[in-house]
Design a protein around this motif. Structure first.
Motif, PDB file in Angstrom:
ATOM      1  N   PHE A  29     -11.622 -83.737  27.959  1.00  0.00           N
ATOM      2  CA  PHE A  29     -10.635 -83.219  28.885  1.00  0.00           C
ATOM      3  C   PHE A  29     -10.312 -83.676  30.354  1.00  0.00           C
ATOM      4  O   PHE A  29      -9.034 -83.921  30.648  1.00  0.00           O
ATOM      5  CB  PHE A  29     -10.944 -81.628  29.191  1.00  0.00           C
ATOM      6  N   SER A  30     -11.432 -84.292  30.921  1.00  0.00           N
ATOM      7  CA  SER A  30     -11.176 -85.078  32.132  1.00  0.00           C
ATOM      8  C   SER A  30     -10.161 -86.071  32.136  1.00  0.00           C
ATOM      9  O   SER A  30      -9.655 -86.543  33.009  1.00  0.00           O
ATOM     10  CB  SER A  30     -12.710 -85.174  32.688  1.00  0.00           C
ATOM     11  N   THR A  31     -10.013 -86.659  31.019  1.00  0.00           N
ATOM     12  CA  THR A  31      -8.955 -87.948  30.814  1.00  0.00           C
ATOM     13  C   THR A  31      -7.797 -87.440  30.906  1.00  0.00           C
ATOM     14  O   THR A  31      -6.833 -88.580  30.979  1.00  0.00           O
ATOM     15  CB  THR A  31      -9.603 -88.809  29.691  1.00  0.00           C
ATOM     16  N   TYR A  32      -7.473 -86.291  30.473  1.00  0.00           N
ATOM     17  CA  TYR A  32      -6.237 -85.965  30.277  1.00  0.00           C
ATOM     18  C   TYR A  32      -5.208 -85.604  31.614  1.00  0.00           C
ATOM     19  O   TYR A  32      -5.623 -84.976  32.240  1.00  0.00           O
ATOM     20  CB  TYR A  32      -5.981 -84.898  29.246  1.00  0.00           C
ATOM     21  N   THR A  33      -3.870 -86.052  31.556  1.00  0.00           N
ATOM     22  CA  THR A  33      -3.079 -85.542  32.413  1.00  0.00           C
ATOM     23  C   THR A  33      -2.764 -84.141  31.700  1.00  0.00           C
ATOM     24  O   THR A  33      -2.213 -84.066  30.517  1.00  0.00           O
ATOM     25  CB  THR A  33      -1.880 -86.212  32.590  1.00  0.00           C
ATOM     26  N   MET A  34      -2.889 -83.149  32.681  1.00  0.00           N
ATOM     27  CA  MET A  34      -2.538 -81.852  32.185  1.00  0.00           C
ATOM     28  C   MET A  34      -1.329 -81.050  32.845  1.00  0.00           C
ATOM     29  O   MET A  34      -1.007 -81.524  34.118  1.00  0.00           O
ATOM     30  CB  MET A  34      -3.564 -80.829  32.472  1.00  0.00           C
ATOM     31  N   GLN A  50       2.202 -80.382  37.128  1.00  0.00           N
ATOM     32  CA  GLN A  50       1.353 -81.223  36.543  1.00  0.00           C
ATOM     33  C   GLN A  50       0.055 -81.845  37.000  1.00  0.00           C
ATOM     34  O   GLN A  50       0.347 -81.957  38.329  1.00  0.00           O
ATOM     35  CB  GLN A  50       2.173 -82.514  36.029  1.00  0.00           C
ATOM     36  N   ILE A  51      -0.691 -82.096  36.640  1.00  0.00           N
ATOM     37  CA  ILE A  51      -2.024 -82.890  37.428  1.00  0.00           C
ATOM     38  C   ILE A  51      -2.446 -83.914  36.590  1.00  0.00           C
ATOM     39  O   ILE A  51      -3.101 -83.840  35.538  1.00  0.00           O
ATOM     40  CB  ILE A  51      -3.083 -81.700  37.960  1.00  0.00           C
ATOM     41  N   THR A  52      -2.901 -84.898  37.314  1.00  0.00           N
ATOM     42  CA  THR A  52      -3.449 -86.166  36.564  1.00  0.00           C
ATOM     43  C   THR A  52      -5.069 -86.085  36.558  1.00  0.00           C
ATOM     44  O   THR A  52      -5.667 -85.022  37.019  1.00  0.00           O
ATOM     45  CB  THR A  52      -3.218 -87.427  37.221  1.00  0.00           C
ATOM     46  N   SER A  53      -5.711 -86.612  35.736  1.00  0.00           N
ATOM     47  CA  SER A  53      -7.123 -87.000  35.637  1.00  0.00           C
ATOM     48  C   SER A  53      -7.796 -86.902  37.137  1.00  0.00           C
ATOM     49  O   SER A  53      -8.893 -86.547  37.517  1.00  0.00           O
ATOM     50  CB  SER A  53      -7.726 -87.791  34.716  1.00  0.00           C
ATOM     51  N   ALA A  91       8.044 -65.258  32.569  1.00  0.00           N
ATOM     52  CA  ALA A  91       7.942 -66.228  31.654  1.00  0.00           C
ATOM     53  C   ALA A  91       6.643 -66.193  30.757  1.00  0.00           C
ATOM     54  O   ALA A  91       5.757 -65.730  31.243  1.00  0.00           O
ATOM     55  CB  ALA A  91       8.514 -67.667  31.962  1.00  0.00           C
ATOM     56  N   VAL A  92       6.840 -66.982  29.586  1.00  0.00           N
ATOM     57  CA  VAL A  92       5.297 -67.309  28.999  1.00  0.00           C
ATOM     58  C   VAL A  92       5.045 -68.693  29.710  1.00  0.00           C
ATOM     59  O   VAL A  92       5.948 -69.479  29.545  1.00  0.00           O
ATOM     60  CB  VAL A  92       5.492 -67.350  27.462  1.00  0.00           C
ATOM     61  N   TYR A  93       3.994 -68.748  30.115  1.00  0.00           N
ATOM     62  CA  TYR A  93       3.278 -69.768  30.474  1.00  0.00           C
ATOM     63  C   TYR A  93       2.332 -70.609  29.601  1.00  0.00           C
ATOM     64  O   TYR A  93       1.499 -70.194  29.110  1.00  0.00           O
ATOM     65  CB  TYR A  93       2.634 -69.583  31.988  1.00  0.00           C
ATOM     66  N   TYR A  94       2.463 -71.773  29.634  1.00  0.00           N
ATOM     67  CA  TYR A  94       1.688 -72.740  28.626  1.00  0.00           C
ATOM     68  C   TYR A  94       0.850 -73.883  29.231  1.00  0.00           C
ATOM     69  O   TYR A  94       1.499 -74.371  30.173  1.00  0.00           O
ATOM     70  CB  TYR A  94       2.524 -73.324  27.447  1.00  0.00           C
ATOM     71  N   CYS A  95      -0.411 -74.018  29.021  1.00  0.00           N
ATOM     72  CA  CYS A  95      -0.862 -75.203  29.364  1.00  0.00           C
ATOM     73  C   CYS A  95      -0.754 -76.255  28.216  1.00  0.00           C
ATOM     74  O   CYS A  95      -0.754 -75.716  26.905  1.00  0.00           O
ATOM     75  CB  CYS A  95      -2.463 -75.029  29.922  1.00  0.00           C
ATOM     76  N   HIS A  96      -0.723 -77.373  28.813  1.00  0.00           N
ATOM     77  CA  HIS A  96      -0.668 -78.485  27.633  1.00  0.00           C
ATOM     78  C   HIS A  96      -0.886 -79.825  28.021  1.00  0.00           C
ATOM     79  O   HIS A  96      -1.101 -79.988  29.497  1.00  0.00           O
ATOM     80  CB  HIS A  96       0.586 -78.486  27.006  1.00  0.00           C
ATOM     81  N   THR A  97      -1.066 -80.815  27.021  1.00  0.00           N
ATOM     82  CA  THR A  97      -1.571 -82.004  27.690  1.00  0.00           C
ATOM     83  C   THR A  97      -0.105 -83.108  27.644  1.00  0.00           C
ATOM     84  O   THR A  97       0.724 -82.752  26.937  1.00  0.00           O
ATOM     85  CB  THR A  97      -2.315 -82.959  26.704  1.00  0.00           C
ATOM     86  N   TYR A  98      -0.457 -83.926  28.542  1.00  0.00           N
ATOM     87  CA  TYR A  98       0.729 -84.924  28.494  1.00  0.00           C
ATOM     88  C   TYR A  98       1.035 -85.783  27.462  1.00  0.00           C
ATOM     89  O   TYR A  98       1.807 -86.064  26.966  1.00  0.00           O
ATOM     90  CB  TYR A  98       0.843 -85.671  29.917  1.00  0.00           C
ATOM     91  N   THR A  99      -0.368 -86.292  26.890  1.00  0.00           N
ATOM     92  CA  THR A  99      -0.287 -87.214  25.707  1.00  0.00           C
ATOM     93  C   THR A  99      -1.167 -86.268  24.692  1.00  0.00           C
ATOM     94  O   THR A  99      -1.791 -85.480  24.978  1.00  0.00           O
ATOM     95  CB  THR A  99      -0.913 -88.441  25.722  1.00  0.00           C
TER      96      THR A  99
END
Length: 113
Positions: A29-34, A50-53, A91-99
């Motif tokens: 998880f820690s390596t993903y931009t979220m 957005q937040i980077t690692s 809205a509906v809020y989603y968390c997701h990864t950049y890659t």
């Protein structure tokens, strides 16, 4: 593989606050931009923050100064603190990864009096 689950949505009055959480399970998880994105009825999905690692952040103009994204890599958690909420934040809020294209199921936020 990464599994994401959002929580913390609900009904709040205009001017109120909510804190969304995104719980990740899996590896690295820690390596993903979220990211947090949202989708309102009849509208296109839009990026909220957005937040980077390393903790660098960006925000949509519409939420700057009101929302704060953060993460706790030790606990596999990401947060979205939402203050001074407006009806247009509904809205509906989603968390997701950049890659990797990992998405949560979404959590509903409704701002209404």
């Amino acid at each position: 593989q990464l599994q994401l689950v959002e929580s913390g949505g609900g009904l709040v009055q205009p001017g109120g606050s909510l804190r969304l959480a995104c719980t990740a399970s899996g590896t690295r998880f820690s390596t993903y931009t979220m990211k947090w994105s949202r989708q309102a009825p009849g509208k296109q999905r839009e990026l909220v923050a957005q937040i980077t690692s390393g903790g660098n952040t960006i925000y949509a103009d519409s939420v700057k100064g009101r929302f704060t994204i953060s993460r706790d890599n030790a606990k596999n958690l990401m947060y979205l603190q939402m203050n001074s909420l407006k009806p247009e934040d509904t809205a509906v809020y989603y968390c997701h990864t950049y890659t990797g294209n990992y998405w949560g199921q979404g959590t509903q936020v409704t701002v209404s009096s």
